[in-house]
Design an enzyme around this catalytic site. Structure first.
Site, PDB file in Angstrom:
ATOM      1  N   CYS A 154      35.022  59.994  28.238  1.00  0.00           N
ATOM      2  CA  CYS A 154      34.185  59.183  29.124  1.00  0.00           C
ATOM      3  C   CYS A 154      34.466  57.716  28.859  1.00  0.00           C
ATOM      4  O   CYS A 154      34.583  57.293  27.710  1.00  0.00           O
ATOM      5  CB  CYS A 154      32.717  59.506  28.832  1.00  0.00           C
ATOM      6  N   HIS A 162      25.233  44.704  42.574  1.00  0.00           N
ATOM      7  CA  HIS A 162      24.513  44.336  41.343  1.00  0.00           C
ATOM      8  C   HIS A 162      23.711  45.500  40.782  1.00  0.00           C
ATOM      9  O   HIS A 162      22.590  45.319  40.300  1.00  0.00           O
ATOM     10  CB  HIS A 162      23.614  43.103  41.586  1.00  0.00           C
ATOM     11  N   GLU A 175      38.887  49.045  43.910  1.00  0.00           N
ATOM     12  CA  GLU A 175      38.166  48.580  42.714  1.00  0.00           C
ATOM     13  C   GLU A 175      38.882  47.428  42.024  1.00  0.00           C
ATOM     14  O   GLU A 175      38.266  46.673  41.290  1.00  0.00           O
ATOM     15  CB  GLU A 175      37.866  49.724  41.734  1.00  0.00           C
TER      16      GLU A 175
HETATM   17 ZN   LIG Z   1      36.030  51.346  36.555  1.00  0.00          ZN
END
Ligand SMILES: [Zn+2]
Length: 163
Positions: free
Chosen positions: A29, A73, A152
């Protein structure tokens, strides 16, 4: 011959800054980190009678601003990940990974998403589904395919398409 149209909306303000972590196969993770995500949309379809457009750009932009605003946010948390447990506890959200407590966040700072992992693929699919619902509510009827891209980082994105 029958033609269809593709229209796209790629606006500078279709962005959201959010924190997330993803899990990998097994029990690996990531640590919590953030991205300035960018979203763009492509719609395919026929024309609305009398207006000669697939969808009103102002309607699409308004929907996408609302959808990206919901994620802006925030900490994005997956609620159907097999090793991540996300639990509401009053004003807090508790996150455990592989059975180990890992984070406590104020609930107002979190968005709980019904997806298995907050990858750009899953975010794109989730946003495309929300867009489809909102277009139907907004009376947009000519769309036969939706493509939604979530980026991203520059040069690193996923596109989800449904028709
Ligand atoms: Zn990321």
């Amino acid at each position: 011959m029958k033609g269809t149209f593709r229209v796209s909306v790629t606006k500078e303000d279709l962005v959201f800054a959010a924190a997330h972590f993803i899990t990998f196969a097994g029990h690996r993770c990531e640590t919590l980190h953030g991205h300035n995500y960018r979203v763009s949309v492509m719609l395919e379809g026929g024309l609305e009678p009398e207006s000669w457009f697939v969808a009103d750009f102002s309607v699409v932009k308004k929907i996408m601003r609302a959808l990206t605003g919901e994620l802006d946010h925030k900490v994005l948390l997956p609620t159907s990940n097999p090793i991540v447990a996300v639990t509401r506890d009053g004003p807090r959200v508790l996150v455990a990974v592989s059975g180990e407590p890992r984070y406590v966040f104020p609930e107002r700072d979190c968005v709980l998403l019904p997806i298995p992992n907050t990858t750009v693929e899953m975010l794109a699919q989730h946003l495309a589904g929300r867009l489809r619902q909102e277009l139907a509510k907004g009376g947009v009827k000519q769309v036969t395919a939706i493509e939604l891209e979530v980026q991203e980082n520059f040069g690193q994105s996923a596109i989800y398409r449904e028709s």
